[in-house]
Design an enzyme around this catalytic site. Structure first.
Site, PDB file in Angstrom:
ATOM      1  N   GLY A   1       7.215 -12.239 -16.461  1.00 34.42           N
ATOM      2  CA  GLY A   1       7.172 -12.813 -15.118  1.00 34.42           C
ATOM      3  C   GLY A   1       8.553 -12.743 -14.510  1.00 34.42           C
TER       4      GLY A   1
ATOM      5  CB  CYS B   1       9.371 -10.283 -20.918  1.00 32.62           C
ATOM      6  SG  CYS B   1      10.809 -10.199 -19.846  1.00 32.62           S
ATOM      7  CE1 TYR B   2       9.743 -17.599 -16.598  1.00 32.97           C
ATOM      8  CE2 TYR B   2       7.434 -17.849 -17.223  1.00 32.97           C
ATOM      9  CZ  TYR B   2       8.578 -18.364 -16.631  1.00 32.97           C
ATOM     10  OH  TYR B   2       8.568 -19.618 -16.089  1.00 32.97           O
TER      11      TYR B   2
ATOM     12  CG  HIS C   1       8.222  -5.595 -20.643  1.00 31.28           C
ATOM     13  ND1 HIS C   1       7.332  -6.483 -20.091  1.00 31.28           N
ATOM     14  CD2 HIS C   1       9.435  -5.961 -20.172  1.00 31.28           C
ATOM     15  CE1 HIS C   1       7.958  -7.334 -19.302  1.00 31.28           C
ATOM     16  NE2 HIS C   1       9.252  -7.034 -19.338  1.00 31.28           N
TER      17      HIS C   1
ATOM     18  CD  GLU D   1       4.173  -5.222 -21.186  1.00 29.25           C
ATOM     19  OE1 GLU D   1       4.578  -5.397 -22.342  1.00 29.25           O
ATOM     20  OE2 GLU D   1       4.633  -5.820 -20.202  1.00 29.25           O
TER      21      GLU D   1
ATOM     22  CG  ASP E   1     -15.243   3.198  -9.226  1.00 27.52           C
ATOM     23  OD1 ASP E   1     -14.996   3.699 -10.338  1.00 27.52           O
ATOM     24  OD2 ASP E   1     -14.364   2.862  -8.423  1.00 27.52           O
TER      25      ASP E   1
ATOM     26  CE  LYS F   1     -11.635   5.464 -10.582  1.00 27.96           C
ATOM     27  NZ  LYS F   1     -12.205   5.057  -9.306  1.00 27.96           N
TER      28      LYS F   1
END
Ligand code: XMP
Length: 516
Positions: free
Chosen positions: A56, A83-84, A170, A172, A228, A371
């Protein structure tokens, strides 16, 4: 949450929360984003297998900094801080976070200590992605420090069984070279999450849910030709078969072969009931003389609704239709503030923006999916690759790719140029690398050229190939010169009215992907 319950990703306001949720799902574990205001009681009610606290933008000690109900640490649920989230965890458990004056941004070399469970069997030296000003300067009592960098002495910590762990970097983002392995190791081997979020299970779960919701009622679905709405329709069709009717509005602003493709490929692979509404004259008449982009969009949206409503009325004469299928995706839900409490970043419009007073109950089988998951479900349900891997195409179609008034002649020119670009990008094997490649006709610009023996006064065509992960930001694609040359030569040779092809080399921001 579905059973088994998966992971709650607590959102501290970073753009990273969605990415974390996606990475968890890439490890075949269900994940859901929740706001940091969630209480321990609400967490208990969701019964997650694990929690991840996201990064964050705030400082944990700043006024109004988001924090998480510290009672969640007593719930006996494994928690991982990033992180945060790592700093919030340290602060909540009695550690210390301070401004050390040493920020780290970007690629950073990490040193891992021996014996860490979180980094088990990973290299002791690895490259990670950092983005922080504050740092944990004292780990909570009983926790071991398991990694450091040259500027951050506490870059990771874990409790004795590592069920409470965190990292300053991070994991991710792809720039953290072992990030996904770290997350997966913690989720599967330490937090014991069940890797059951597989494509086959997702498809089956959504089919069962739709069956329950729709019962024996009738349902309609607007098909746009995009992935979609096609996957949403395929799920509903598997759930309730003939109770579903799909409506495809041919508004004349489609690309070459699109209407035929939907009718041929989609119907052939699903056997769905399809009503095709020929509304070409209706749309082109309404667009006559209009060149303002916003007005064009509004007209297209309005005419789409009219055609859809008419088709719905015709279908309803065979029995009341109660449900409408929409291809809303998880990022749409998150970005519209649904479920996370975060600000509304953008209001999402479906094709033509169906009005609220259509009086249907919505069925949204893709509401929990990203997606890439939608594409996988499409493959699982047997949809053809041409539909599943189709690049995004805007609802208003070629109407917003002709800069100026839209008419039949201009549509013909653009369709021909667009088809050539698509053919050549596909032949070069680039259509999956490129997010999308709008081809734009500058219909009200003329440029001088020389073709054959004569001087010409034709229109320029703009190629706008972009790479992107989610269309929120984009970069221009570095398409090889040979491919660009082929496209340019073919367009100027084969499309008489075009004597110039130009390449758009602007990122988003500052430009948008489309020109209008
Ligand atoms: P922009 O131009 O805003 O486009 O950078 C982002 C993505 O959205 C698509 N797009 C639309 N899709 N209706 C749609 O269904 C629209 O009015 C519309 N406008 C843009 C665009 O193709 C890109 O993928």
């Amino acid at each position: 949450m579905p059973n088994p319950h998966g992971v709650l990703v607590v959102d501290f306001g970073a753009q990273y929360a969605q990415l974390i949720a996606r990475r968890v799902r890439e490890a075949d574990i269900y994940s859901e984003i929740v706001p940091s205001s969630i209480t321990a009681a609400q967490v208990s009610a969701k019964n997650p297998e694990a929690i991840i606290l996201s990064g964050g933008p705030s400082s944990v000690y700043a006024e109004n900094a988001p924090s998480v109900d510290s009672a969640i640490f007593a719930l006996n649920i494994p928690i991982f801080g990033i992180c945060y989230g790592f700093q919030a965890m340290a602060a909540a458990l009695g550690g210390v976070v301070s401004q050390t004056g040493k920020s780290e941004f970007g690629r950073t070399q990490l040193k891992v200590s021996a014996g860490s469970k979180v980094f088990a069997s990973l290299p002791t030296e690895q490259r990670v992605w950092m983005s922080h000003g504050d740092a944990v300067t004292e780990a909570p009592c009983g926790f071991s420090v398991t990694a450091s960098t040259s500027d951050t002495s506490i870059a990771a910590f874990e409790s004795a069984n590592a069920q409470l762990s965190g990292v300053q970097f991070h994991p991710e983002v792809l720039h953290s070279e072992h990030g996904q392995e770290i997350l997966k190791n913690w989720l599967v081997n330490i937090a014991k999450c069940s890797p059951t979020w597989t494509t086959a299970n997702i498809a089956q779960t959504e089919i069962e849910k739709a069956k329950k919701q729709i019962g024996s009622k009738r349902v309609i679905c607007g098909l746009s030709g995009g992935v979609d709405s096609a996957v949403a329709a395929a799920i509903i069709q598997k759930a309730v078969g003939n109770q579903l009717t799909c409506v495809f509005v041919d508004h004349g602003l489609l690309r070459s072969g699109e209407s035929e493709q939907v009718q041929r490929d989609f119907v052939a692979s699903t056997g769905v009931n399809l009503v095709v509404v020929d509304a070409v004259d209706q749309f082109l008449d309404a667009l006559k003389g209009v060149s303002d982009p916003e007005t064009k969009r509004k007209i297209i949206g309005r005419e789409f609704i009219r055609s859809f409503e008419k088709a719905a009325r015709d279908i309803a004469s065979g029995g009341e239709v109660e449900f409408l299928v929409q291809g809303t995706l998880y990022p749409d839900v998150v970005e519209s503030g649904g479920g996370t409490g975060t600000a509304n970043i953008k209001s999402h419009h479906n094709v033509g923006g169906l009005p609220d007073d259509l009086k249907f109950s919505l069925v949204e089988p893709l509401r929990a999916l990203f997606k890439d998951e939608v594409r996988n479900v499409g493959i699982e349900l047997g949809l053809p690759e041409e539909i599943v891997w189709r690049q995004p195409f805007p609802g208003p179609g070629l109407g917003i790719r002709i800069i100026g008034e839209v008419n039949r002649d201009r549509l013909e020119i653009l369709r021909a140029a667009d088809l050539i670009a698509r053919e050549e990008l596909k032949a070069a094997g680039l259509d999956r690398d490129i997010w999308q490649c709008p081809v734009i006709l500058l219909a009200e610009v003329r440029s001088v050229g020389v073709q054959g023996d004569g001087r010409t006064y034709g229109h320029p065509i703009v190629l706008r190939p972009v790479s992107s992960e989610d269309a929120m930001t984009a970069d221009w694609s570095r398409v090889p010169y040979e491919v660009l040359e082929k496209i340019s030569t073919r367009i100027t040779n084969e499309v008489r009215e075009v004597n110039r092809v130009v390449l758009d080399v602007t990122s988003k921001p500052p430009a948008t992907i489309e020109w209008e």
